[in-house]
Design a protein around this motif. Sequence first.
Motif, PDB file in Angstrom:
ATOM      1  N   LYS A   1      59.861  22.931  22.290  1.00  0.00           N
ATOM      2  CA  LYS A   1      59.722  24.348  22.644  1.00  0.00           C
ATOM      3  C   LYS A   1      59.621  25.215  21.388  1.00  0.00           C
ATOM      4  N   ASP A   2      60.408  24.879  20.371  1.00  0.00           N
ATOM      5  CA  ASP A   2      60.340  25.623  19.113  1.00  0.00           C
ATOM      6  C   ASP A   2      58.969  25.452  18.451  1.00  0.00           C
ATOM      7  N   ALA A   3      58.439  24.230  18.500  1.00  0.00           N
ATOM      8  CA  ALA A   3      57.106  23.981  17.942  1.00  0.00           C
ATOM      9  C   ALA A   3      56.055  24.808  18.673  1.00  0.00           C
ATOM     10  N   VAL A   4      56.182  24.880  19.989  1.00  0.00           N
ATOM     11  CA  VAL A   4      55.247  25.689  20.787  1.00  0.00           C
ATOM     12  C   VAL A   4      55.332  27.161  20.394  1.00  0.00           C
ATOM     13  N   ALA A   5      56.566  27.664  20.245  1.00  0.00           N
ATOM     14  CA  ALA A   5      56.741  29.072  19.868  1.00  0.00           C
ATOM     15  C   ALA A   5      56.140  29.361  18.497  1.00  0.00           C
ATOM     16  N   LEU A   6      56.336  28.456  17.552  1.00  0.00           N
ATOM     17  CA  LEU A   6      55.788  28.643  16.212  1.00  0.00           C
ATOM     18  C   LEU A   6      54.266  28.541  16.218  1.00  0.00           C
ATOM     19  N   ARG A   7      53.730  27.598  16.992  1.00  0.00           N
ATOM     20  CA  ARG A   7      52.273  27.482  17.142  1.00  0.00           C
ATOM     21  C   ARG A   7      51.695  28.775  17.705  1.00  0.00           C
ATOM     22  N   ASP A   8      52.332  29.299  18.750  1.00  0.00           N
ATOM     23  CA  ASP A   8      51.829  30.509  19.394  1.00  0.00           C
ATOM     24  C   ASP A   8      51.982  31.735  18.505  1.00  0.00           C
ATOM     25  N   ALA A   9      52.882  31.641  17.523  1.00  0.00           N
ATOM     26  CA  ALA A   9      53.053  32.735  16.565  1.00  0.00           C
ATOM     27  C   ALA A   9      52.069  32.624  15.402  1.00  0.00           C
ATOM     28  N   GLY A  10      51.219  31.591  15.426  1.00  0.00           N
ATOM     29  CA  GLY A  10      50.179  31.460  14.417  1.00  0.00           C
ATOM     30  C   GLY A  10      50.512  30.582  13.232  1.00  0.00           C
ATOM     31  N   LYS A  11      51.640  29.854  13.285  1.00  0.00           N
ATOM     32  CA  LYS A  11      52.005  28.980  12.178  1.00  0.00           C
ATOM     33  C   LYS A  11      51.093  27.753  12.157  1.00  0.00           C
ATOM     34  N   ASP A  12      50.838  27.230  10.956  1.00  0.00           N
ATOM     35  CA  ASP A  12      50.021  26.014  10.875  1.00  0.00           C
ATOM     36  C   ASP A  12      50.905  24.781  11.035  1.00  0.00           C
ATOM     37  N   ALA A  13      50.301  23.613  11.071  1.00  0.00           N
ATOM     38  CA  ALA A  13      51.035  22.385  11.367  1.00  0.00           C
ATOM     39  C   ALA A  13      52.111  22.098  10.329  1.00  0.00           C
TER      40      ALA A  13
END
Length: 286
Positions: free
Chosen positions: A128-140
Amino acid sequence: MKAKVGILTDTNSGILETEREAWNVHMISMPVVIDEEVYYENETITKAQYYEKLDAGCDISTSQPSPGIITDIFDKLLEEYEELVCIPMSSGLSGTCETMTMLAQEYDGRVHVVDNKRISVTMVQAVKDAVALRDAGKDAKEIADYLYEDGLNASIYIAVDTLKYLKKGGRVTAAGAAIGEVLNIKPVLQIQGEKLDAYSKVRGMKAAQKTMLKAIENDREHRFAGQKILITAAYSGDEEQGEKWAEQVREYFKDNEIALYHLPLSITTHVGPGAYGIGIMSYVTE
């Protein structure tokens, strides 16, 4: 045009299909070996079928997906995404993380494998944290770095109803298991980081559940003091008993919303049915 970041995890997280779809994450089904035949969780065997075989006395063990399965999934997802964040179960509990890390080296930095040192309910939150960071525009890489640094900010406690499966896995001796069953000993185990460890031994499941609740309360007040935390319940076996356990946790921690998950088959194989778990973890987003 390819999407930027894909997120891949495995069924050892226990993530529900509805969550997987809602969060747009991808899943590797983990194998269980039953009487020398390989099955894949949620793909070629359901939980109900697994318990039927467990009750029938079948020989069940855990395994990891083959390198070919892993690279096939990498290849397929990289047709859709520029890069991947992979969140397997803790390296201390399976060789899958090491295998994925080795295979990722062939993808020119496009595949980031995170040893998040988690499984089950705490692994759900990592995804869930990875999803939130992805949706916030963070790269891999940014996502992977966060998950790696945050990985140890979590604990799981599990109370085991029977010593049969711990004996089979070599965690207790046959004599110890026999004495424990006579005395109604219920081990409380802890997963904090890389392995499954003994935490406490008490007589009776009610005492074991109370021990877990107090352990989580102590973690909340000390290890996680001042942090945003989530508490999640888990179980193996009977759904009704699992719901009763979740209600007990909700009553104890009235200021927290408590979700309930079934323990993944890889854990159930080692702890057996009738086990209860509870996890605490920090989080980016609920």
